[in-house]
Write a protein that holds these residues in place. Structure first.
Motif, PDB file in Angstrom:
ATOM      1  N   ASN A  74      66.961  33.217  52.203  1.00 30.93           N
ATOM      2  CA  ASN A  74      67.140  31.803  52.695  1.00 30.93           C
ATOM      3  C   ASN A  74      68.360  31.995  53.500  1.00 30.93           C
ATOM      4  O   ASN A  74      69.388  32.568  53.455  1.00 30.93           O
ATOM      5  N   ARG A  75      68.273  31.295  54.646  1.00 33.47           N
ATOM      6  CA  ARG A  75      69.392  31.472  55.531  1.00 33.47           C
ATOM      7  C   ARG A  75      70.624  30.291  55.246  1.00 33.47           C
ATOM      8  O   ARG A  75      70.230  29.035  54.608  1.00 33.47           O
ATOM      9  N   ILE A  76      71.686  30.502  55.222  1.00 32.66           N
ATOM     10  CA  ILE A  76      73.090  29.510  54.823  1.00 32.66           C
ATOM     11  C   ILE A  76      74.043  30.038  55.602  1.00 32.66           C
ATOM     12  O   ILE A  76      74.074  31.143  56.648  1.00 32.66           O
ATOM     13  N   ASN A  77      75.080  29.193  55.849  1.00 31.55           N
ATOM     14  CA  ASN A  77      76.136  29.303  56.667  1.00 31.55           C
ATOM     15  C   ASN A  77      77.083  29.995  55.799  1.00 31.55           C
ATOM     16  O   ASN A  77      77.551  29.509  54.926  1.00 31.55           O
ATOM     17  N   GLY A 116      69.007  23.359  58.748  1.00 36.29           N
ATOM     18  CA  GLY A 116      68.398  23.871  57.716  1.00 36.29           C
ATOM     19  C   GLY A 116      69.340  24.880  56.880  1.00 36.29           C
ATOM     20  O   GLY A 116      68.955  24.885  55.571  1.00 36.29           O
ATOM     21  N   GLN A 117      70.257  25.359  57.444  1.00 39.11           N
ATOM     22  CA  GLN A 117      71.123  26.442  56.793  1.00 39.11           C
ATOM     23  C   GLN A 117      71.933  25.400  55.736  1.00 39.11           C
ATOM     24  O   GLN A 117      72.119  25.878  54.287  1.00 39.11           O
ATOM     25  N   ILE A 118      72.426  24.224  55.803  1.00 38.20           N
ATOM     26  CA  ILE A 118      73.188  23.515  55.029  1.00 38.20           C
ATOM     27  C   ILE A 118      72.215  22.782  53.813  1.00 38.20           C
ATOM     28  O   ILE A 118      72.546  22.940  52.530  1.00 38.20           O
ATOM     29  N   GLU A 164      60.845  29.478  55.880  1.00 37.60           N
ATOM     30  CA  GLU A 164      60.886  28.260  55.371  1.00 37.60           C
ATOM     31  C   GLU A 164      59.510  27.439  55.856  1.00 37.60           C
ATOM     32  O   GLU A 164      58.764  26.712  55.261  1.00 37.60           O
ATOM     33  N   THR A 174      75.438  32.441  59.990  1.00 37.90           N
ATOM     34  CA  THR A 174      74.127  32.429  59.396  1.00 37.90           C
ATOM     35  C   THR A 174      73.898  33.754  58.845  1.00 37.90           C
ATOM     36  O   THR A 174      73.834  34.964  59.577  1.00 37.90           O
ATOM     37  N   ASN A 190      69.713  24.293  52.670  1.00 38.43           N
ATOM     38  CA  ASN A 190      69.434  25.206  51.674  1.00 38.43           C
ATOM     39  C   ASN A 190      70.299  25.428  50.559  1.00 38.43           C
ATOM     40  O   ASN A 190      69.946  26.037  49.645  1.00 38.43           O
ATOM     41  N   VAL A 191      71.597  24.905  50.939  1.00 40.20           N
ATOM     42  CA  VAL A 191      72.473  25.251  50.002  1.00 40.20           C
ATOM     43  C   VAL A 191      73.104  24.062  49.488  1.00 40.20           C
ATOM     44  O   VAL A 191      73.303  23.856  47.981  1.00 40.20           O
ATOM     45  N   SER A 234      69.112  33.172  61.247  1.00 40.38           N
ATOM     46  CA  SER A 234      68.627  31.778  61.115  1.00 40.38           C
ATOM     47  C   SER A 234      67.128  31.614  61.579  1.00 40.38           C
ATOM     48  O   SER A 234      66.167  31.130  60.994  1.00 40.38           O
TER      49      SER A 234
END
Lengths: 329, 193
Positions: B60-63, A100-102, B128, B54, A104-105, B121
């Protein structure tokens, strides 16, 4: 990571100019693959131009196709109402990829341009013709469990890692490109290359060119699905994946489009299987015959021979599932 | 080679602006930890595989490890330090975010290293879900699925816990989602700094 100069493109023109005028300049969308590669010193750009603030529209064209701008995020694309309704196989494939994190980017263009996850490509102590042309390929006689079975060469047996691209391969996708010299459109089928003796050339993208958008349509209608087989149930690259649209009318295969992931240097369209089945009875026997014909060209290596049988079974399972779905309509 | 040097950027983290002079190669994760001093966000794999880094960007969640800090100017960044209510830099927060409380109640951690990433997350994941984003275990991408245990596990698969506290993590998310989310309250608390 080597340091570099960073700037934000405020227009497509400024991005095109930067790419044309400056040497060793790369563009960055989300950066989820590029930054990882830079950290491993596989990519060492002197300059980076951030194009993530350029247009991020998804719009319906007059001919019914959907135009998706290059900087649209994967999550946004998977969740767009028109994609979910009209191209569910694309939504499905995207959410099978990464995390999900990836998602989103990561951008649409970045997903298309992402590079192989072959461990020898990532390991700068290993020989890799893709990383250093002419240096050899340690994967061919190495641990090649995740590697390709179609279209390999004596130079490279790496796979394309994308899930999204496998769905795009069956959606009559076109890629719109621009450079300071002009615009052109290429069929998605022709964009990614097989390795041959130049595995470092992965796509048809010319120096100075930038992906501006993609157009998706679908001539194939019917039931669709994306099936992905991997070593754990989530967040892993495909050993084998199948994207398929199947239409059956009066027990005859009216139309079929099928592409395979995890098995080749590019999204692999199963043309032989399709032409064997199109317009003929949708029986399990013919499914198996078509699969066997398609798989005749598959060649396994020491650790990935299993992929041939796995691919056969996965395709058969998908065709059977979609046949049931079509028959229940 | 092009001239490379540091650049001036400003990051907005947990509601505060932080002007920084950094090299372009500094990741958002390193900017948070090494330049701003917010060490709640953790560095695990530094390659996007574990999710310990995260953070939330505009919800919005991101790394944060797979990003350049320079890419995140002009947006609102929220880290684990911004989840609890009423805290300031000099005075640690007294009141945990309800999701944090649920993690405590359900033993959603052992060593705690992955927890900041799990929390951010989970909040991003619930936003989401609320926004209709499909998942790989949805039967169809056209309909909103129920937020089952299986859905939560799939949607949280970008966060690893080497202690194996997954059952507690899922239970905590289920409880929080049931209490504070499923009745359509925002996924992140209003007023959280």
């Amino acid at each position: 990571m080597k340091n570099f100069k960073y700037s934000v493109a405020d227009s497509l023109d400024s991005a095109k100019t930067a790419l044309m005028e400056r040497s060793n300049c790369r563009i960055i969308g989300g950066g989820t693959n590029l930054i990882d590669l830079m950290r491993e010193n596989i990519e060492q750009p002197d300059e980076i131009v951030d194009v993530s603030r350029l247009s991020k529209q998804i719009q319906q064209l007059d001919d019914g196709a959907l135009r998706i701008d290059a900087a649209v995020k994967n999550t946004e694309l998977a969740n767009h109402p028109k994609v979910r309704e009209n191209f569910p196989v694309l939504s499905h494939a995207i959410v099978y990829g990464a995390s999900g994190q990836i998602r989103n980017v990561a951008t649409v263009a970045g997903n298309i341009m992402q590079r192989t996850r072959c461990m020898y490509f990532y390991d700068d102590a290993a020989a890799c013709n893709k990383r250093v042309p002419g240096s050899g390929c340690d994967a061919i006689n190495g641990i090649n469990r995740g590697h390709a079975i179609f279209g390999t060469s004596t130079s490279c047996i790496a796979t394309h890692p994308s899930d999204m691209c496998i769905a795009l391969r069956i959606l009559d996708t076109k890629i719109n490109l621009e450079s300071s010299k002009g615009k052109r459109t290429v069929d998605f089928a022709d964009f990614h290359r097989l390795p041959g003796d130049t595995p470092h050339l992965e796509t048809d993208l010319m120096p100075g060119e930038i992906i501006t958008s993609i157009d998706i349509a679908h001539s194939a209608r019917g039931s669709s699905t994306y099936r992905k087989i991997r070593d754990r149930s989530s967040y892993a690259f495909a050993l084998v994946s199948v994207a398929c649209i199947l239409s059956i009318k009066d027990e005859i295969v009216e139309d079929i489009a099928i592409a395979l992931g995890g098995v080749a240097h590019k999204p692999w369209r199963a043309d032989i299987l399709e032409s064997y089945l199109r317009g003929t009875p949708a029986t399990e026997g013919r499914f198996k015959e078509a699969i066997d014909r398609e798989m005749e060209a598959a060649v396994g290596f020491k650790h990935n021979e299993f992929k041939i049988e796995l691919t056969k079974r996965t395709i058969f399972s998908v065709l059977s599932e979609l046949k049931t779905e079509e028959n229940s309509k | 080679m092009a001239q490379t040097s540091t650049m001036s950027i400003t990051l907005n983290v947990n509601g505060s602006d932080y002007p920084l002079q950094i090299e372009p190669r500094v990741s958002l994760l390193d900017a948070l930890r090494e330049f701003i001093g917010l060490t709640g966000t953790k560095k695990g794999c530094n390659q996007g595989a574990c999710g310990a880094c995260t953070v939330l960007v505009d919800g919005n969640r991101i790394n944060s490890c797979l990003t350049l800090a320079a890419q995140y100017q002009g947006v609102s960044i929220q880290t684990v330090e911004g989840l609890a209510h009423g805290g300031t830099d000099s005075s640690p927060s007294e009141e945990l975010h309800p999701l944090q409380s649920a993690f405590v109640k359900h033993d959603g951690f052992q060593c705690g290293y992955c927890t900041p990433g799990q929390l951010c997350s989970a909040l991003g994941m619930l936003a989401e879900y609320k926004n209709g984003v499909p998942s790989a275990v949805c039967e169809t991408v056209c309909n909103q699925p129920k937020l089952t245990n299986e859905e939560i596990r799939e949607r949280m698969s970008g966060n690893l816990c080497r202690c194996g506290a997954y059952n507690g993590i899922v239970a905590a998310i289920e409880e929080y989602a049931g209490k504070d989310f499923m009745d359509n309250k925002p996924a992140t608390r209003e007023g959280a700094r």
